[in-house]
Write an enzyme that holds these catalytic residues in place. Structure first.
Site, PDB file in Angstrom:
ATOM      1  N   LYS A 182     -14.417   8.370   9.713  1.00 53.52           N
ATOM      2  CA  LYS A 182     -14.245   7.081   9.542  1.00 53.52           C
ATOM      3  C   LYS A 182     -14.672   5.823  10.237  1.00 53.52           C
ATOM      4  O   LYS A 182     -14.373   4.676  10.123  1.00 53.52           O
ATOM      5  CB  LYS A 182     -12.657   6.800   9.093  1.00 53.52           C
ATOM      6  CG  LYS A 182     -12.279   7.931   7.793  1.00 53.52           C
ATOM      7  CD  LYS A 182     -10.882   7.446   7.523  1.00 53.52           C
ATOM      8  CE  LYS A 182     -10.385   8.188   6.239  1.00 53.52           C
ATOM      9  NZ  LYS A 182      -9.168   8.202   5.797  1.00 53.52           N
ATOM     10  N   GLU A 221      -9.430  12.073  20.370  1.00 57.99           N
ATOM     11  CA  GLU A 221      -9.120  12.935  19.253  1.00 57.99           C
ATOM     12  C   GLU A 221     -10.612  13.499  18.814  1.00 57.99           C
ATOM     13  O   GLU A 221     -10.772  14.856  18.870  1.00 57.99           O
ATOM     14  CB  GLU A 221      -8.464  12.382  17.815  1.00 57.99           C
ATOM     15  CG  GLU A 221      -8.446  13.104  16.884  1.00 57.99           C
ATOM     16  CD  GLU A 221      -7.679  12.356  15.677  1.00 57.99           C
ATOM     17  OE1 GLU A 221      -8.192  12.387  14.468  1.00 57.99           O
ATOM     18  OE2 GLU A 221      -6.700  11.822  15.854  1.00 57.99           O
ATOM     19  N   TYR A 222     -11.772  12.855  18.700  1.00 55.80           N
ATOM     20  CA  TYR A 222     -13.105  13.045  18.120  1.00 55.80           C
ATOM     21  C   TYR A 222     -13.511  14.204  19.417  1.00 55.80           C
ATOM     22  O   TYR A 222     -14.031  15.379  19.067  1.00 55.80           O
ATOM     23  CB  TYR A 222     -14.090  12.122  18.433  1.00 55.80           C
ATOM     24  CG  TYR A 222     -14.133  11.459  16.975  1.00 55.80           C
ATOM     25  CD1 TYR A 222     -13.090  10.727  16.338  1.00 55.80           C
ATOM     26  CD2 TYR A 222     -15.409  11.258  16.579  1.00 55.80           C
ATOM     27  CE1 TYR A 222     -13.167  10.199  15.224  1.00 55.80           C
ATOM     28  CE2 TYR A 222     -15.646  10.520  15.102  1.00 55.80           C
ATOM     29  CZ  TYR A 222     -14.570  10.141  14.459  1.00 55.80           C
ATOM     30  OH  TYR A 222     -14.847   9.474  13.264  1.00 55.80           O
ATOM     31  N   GLY A 256       0.953  -1.145  -0.104  1.00 58.53           N
ATOM     32  CA  GLY A 256      -0.135   0.034  -0.101  1.00 58.53           C
ATOM     33  C   GLY A 256       0.674   1.294   0.091  1.00 58.53           C
ATOM     34  O   GLY A 256       1.401   1.624   0.911  1.00 58.53           O
ATOM     35  N   ARG A 289     -37.543   0.460  38.807  1.00 55.49           N
ATOM     36  CA  ARG A 289     -37.319  -0.755  38.090  1.00 55.49           C
ATOM     37  C   ARG A 289     -38.002  -1.939  39.085  1.00 55.49           C
ATOM     38  O   ARG A 289     -38.750  -2.875  38.313  1.00 55.49           O
ATOM     39  CB  ARG A 289     -35.900  -1.140  37.932  1.00 55.49           C
ATOM     40  CG  ARG A 289     -35.277  -0.074  36.917  1.00 55.49           C
ATOM     41  CD  ARG A 289     -33.681  -0.686  36.885  1.00 55.49           C
ATOM     42  NE  ARG A 289     -33.621  -1.778  35.966  1.00 55.49           N
ATOM     43  CZ  ARG A 289     -32.825  -2.755  36.587  1.00 55.49           C
ATOM     44  NH1 ARG A 289     -32.611  -2.941  38.208  1.00 55.49           N
ATOM     45  NH2 ARG A 289     -32.958  -3.937  35.776  1.00 55.49           N
ATOM     46  N   HIS A 345      -7.327   6.550  21.275  1.00 54.06           N
ATOM     47  CA  HIS A 345      -6.591   7.614  20.783  1.00 54.06           C
ATOM     48  C   HIS A 345      -7.590   8.268  19.858  1.00 54.06           C
ATOM     49  O   HIS A 345      -7.837   9.632  20.134  1.00 54.06           O
ATOM     50  CB  HIS A 345      -5.260   7.304  19.982  1.00 54.06           C
ATOM     51  CG  HIS A 345      -4.706   8.372  19.234  1.00 54.06           C
ATOM     52  ND1 HIS A 345      -5.164   8.783  17.942  1.00 54.06           N
ATOM     53  CD2 HIS A 345      -3.778   8.986  19.554  1.00 54.06           C
ATOM     54  CE1 HIS A 345      -4.679   9.836  17.770  1.00 54.06           C
ATOM     55  NE2 HIS A 345      -3.553   9.923  18.523  1.00 54.06           N
ATOM     56  N   ASN A 346      -8.127   7.696  18.951  1.00 54.31           N
ATOM     57  CA  ASN A 346      -9.040   8.545  17.937  1.00 54.31           C
ATOM     58  C   ASN A 346     -10.314   9.167  18.532  1.00 54.31           C
ATOM     59  O   ASN A 346     -10.883  10.014  18.298  1.00 54.31           O
ATOM     60  CB  ASN A 346      -9.605   7.671  16.758  1.00 54.31           C
ATOM     61  CG  ASN A 346      -8.298   7.555  15.848  1.00 54.31           C
ATOM     62  OD1 ASN A 346      -6.937   7.630  16.124  1.00 54.31           O
ATOM     63  ND2 ASN A 346      -8.197   6.745  14.621  1.00 54.31           N
ATOM     64  N   SER A 356      -0.210   7.091  14.463  1.00 55.42           N
ATOM     65  CA  SER A 356      -1.030   8.376  14.447  1.00 55.42           C
ATOM     66  C   SER A 356       0.286   9.472  14.098  1.00 55.42           C
ATOM     67  O   SER A 356       1.266   9.490  14.488  1.00 55.42           O
ATOM     68  CB  SER A 356      -1.379   8.825  15.975  1.00 55.42           C
ATOM     69  OG  SER A 356      -1.972   9.974  16.035  1.00 55.42           O
ATOM     70  N   GLY A 405       1.751   5.261   3.726  1.00 57.64           N
ATOM     71  CA  GLY A 405       2.617   3.989   3.261  1.00 57.64           C
ATOM     72  C   GLY A 405       3.868   4.172   2.755  1.00 57.64           C
ATOM     73  O   GLY A 405       4.909   3.993   3.318  1.00 57.64           O
ATOM     74  N   LYS A 438      -5.255   2.618  19.759  1.00 54.38           N
ATOM     75  CA  LYS A 438      -5.432   3.560  18.664  1.00 54.38           C
ATOM     76  C   LYS A 438      -6.659   4.018  18.398  1.00 54.38           C
ATOM     77  O   LYS A 438      -6.874   5.161  18.140  1.00 54.38           O
ATOM     78  CB  LYS A 438      -4.701   2.983  17.345  1.00 54.38           C
ATOM     79  CG  LYS A 438      -4.991   3.930  16.149  1.00 54.38           C
ATOM     80  CD  LYS A 438      -4.416   5.049  16.311  1.00 54.38           C
ATOM     81  CE  LYS A 438      -4.146   5.976  15.085  1.00 54.38           C
ATOM     82  NZ  LYS A 438      -5.101   6.323  14.065  1.00 54.38           N
TER      83      LYS A 438
END
Length: 464
Positions: free
Chosen positions: A252, A181-182, A3, A437, A177-178, A120, A8, A174
């Site tokens: 994504k 990030e959001y 890739g 409940r 991590h993302n 990252s 890459g 990861k």
């Protein structure tokens, strides 16, 4: 490297720059030719998988950097039969950790080691030094460790890469991590909204504020690039490029995955959840436009002294940033126990300090907190972090209340504050939920004055 897209190719060139003999494979002849031009003889490019594998010395280390999903399986299906026992395949993309678990087991039966490695840093990080999160067989990692340590970003002489743990732990870390990030990006976007609509600040003024913030406690990559965005003009004009960009945020899926697995583990990450939700809501542009014509509540102009409010806003963003990191680290700790990853949270914070998208000055505080107490139950229980929270809480409350009164949406800010206030509550109103409940479904409850589970005949004991 299989890739030779931007990531890459740049990673391969980075390895070549550090003296390693490398080869790349891609079916796109143009990408192979581009590698040859940029590598200047330091890397070989191939369009044939067979020829590619023949040129690798054993044990072979093959990294795959293609879009997550079925295409990864297709690449593995093509390359695995050409490899031998003891060879290593590394998935450097954003694959879902459950897919990585499956691939580890499938390749194990063939004697091939499989690593899921989060990377990252984007295009620049790949070329100049990313943060990398490899997970898999520790002995297999030793084959590639010298390469990764050489090409990773460096902070105080330390490489921003470390062995994360077994199985899919690298891709899991990861993913979180993302998710963080959001959350951080949503907080910065809300800050921009407050400055633009609430304070009527110009692009130049917003730039100056982010520039000043990036020189202090909020210093981070995301604050840095946000600062720069407010200097970028539409080519040939004096108009801000940002003003021409449609307000529909894409994704994504990695933020969504973080929210989903947090719910599976029954651990709250509301700052991340709100960021995912707001990206989804942003896609309903037509609906939002129609609603804006019906509902005019709120002036959107903050009735406040500007300089004082900007100071409060800095404190609020810092507070919310801490909370977002804390939620992510709490999720990692819970996943480590559930999936037996044996994650070292101090080392994860250490490698996030450089190269990656969420790098920031505060990561040093996170590193020190978990280094000092390996089994720290929650980042907010660290006394140093608590001191920073206590110092900024007043500004946080000022910002959230002022925005609510003016009709400015701050979902991530509000989520961070509500999470904090609930977390510090020794007694939550959840006892009422348990009573409800049990009343309608006989689900039972526990008592604070006796062990065991209980059920009450609520209709029988209620007052007439």
């Amino acid at each position: 490297m299989i890739g030779l897209g931007t990531m890459g190719r740049n990673l391969l060139l980075n390895m070549a720059d550090h003296g390693f003999k490398v080869a790349g494979l891609d079916k796109d002849t143009a990408k192979v030719e581009l590698l040859g031009q940029e590598a200047e003889g330091k890397a070989k490019g191939f369009t044939s998988a067979t020829e590619f594998v023949k040129n690798l010395q054993r044990p072979r280390a093959v990294m795959v950097l293609v879009p997550a999903g079925k295409i990864v399986d297709n690449v593995i299906a093509e390359i695995a039969p050409l490899l031998n026992k003891g060879d290593l395949i590394i998935d450097g993309g954003n694959s879902h950790f459950t897919d990585t678990n499956r691939r580890v087991e499938e390749l194990k039966t063939k004697g091939i080691h499989f690593f899921g490695m989060g990377i990252s840093g984007g295009e620049e990080g790949a070329r100049k030094g990313p943060s990398m999160m490899p997970g898999g067989d520790p002995k297999a990692y030793e084959v590639v460790r010298p390469i990764f340590e050489a090409l990773a970003a460096k902070v105080n002489g330390q490489s921003c890469v470390t062995y994360i743990g077994p199985g899919a732990s690298g891709h899991f870390v990861k993913m979180v991590h993302n998710g963080i990030e959001y959350g951080l990006m949503q907080l910065i976007a809300e800050t921009y909204e407050i400055m633009k609509k609430g304070l009527s600040l110009s692009a130049e003024q917003i730039h100056d504020i982010f520039k000043r913030w990036n020189e202090g406690k909020l210093k981070s990559f995301l604050i840095e690039i946000t600062r720069d965005i407010f200097t970028c003009k539409e080519p040939g004009t004096n108009s801000l490029l940002l003003d021409f960009i449609k307000d529909e945020a894409r994704s994504k899926g990695t933020g969504k995955w973080t929210s989903q697995v947090a719910m599976d583990l029954q651990l709250p990450v509301p700052s991340i959840d709100s960021a995912v939700e707001m990206r989804d809501l942003s896609k309903f542009k037509e609906l939002r436009t129609k609603a804006s014509l019906l509902y005019k509540d709120g002036s959107l102009r903050l009735n406040t002294e500007q300089r004082e409010f900007i100071q409060s806003l800095e404190d609020a963003l810092y507070f919310s940033t801490i909370i977002t990191y804390a939620q992510g680290m709490h999720l990692l700790a819970q996943a480590s126990r559930e999936y037996k990853y044996e994650l070292k949270l101090d080392q994860i914070a250490l490698i996030w300090r450089g190269g990656c998208i969420i790098r920031s000055a505060f990561l040093e505080d996170i590193y020190q907190a978990y280094k000092k107490e390996t089994g720290l139950a929650h980042l907010l229980l660290d006394r140093s972090v608590a001191a920073k929270i206590n110092k900024s809480i007043s500004g946080m409350r000022h910002v959230v209340s002022a925005c609510a009164s003016s009709g400015i949406a701050t979902p991530a800010y509000s989520a961070a504050l509500n999470y904090f206030d609930a977390l510090r509550s020794e007694r939550m109103p959840s006892n009422l939920i348990q009573a409800q409940r049990d009343y309608f479904g006989a689900h039972t409850y526990e008592r604070i004055d006796a062990a065991g589970t209980f059920h009450s005949q609520w209709n029988a004991i209620k007052e007439n």
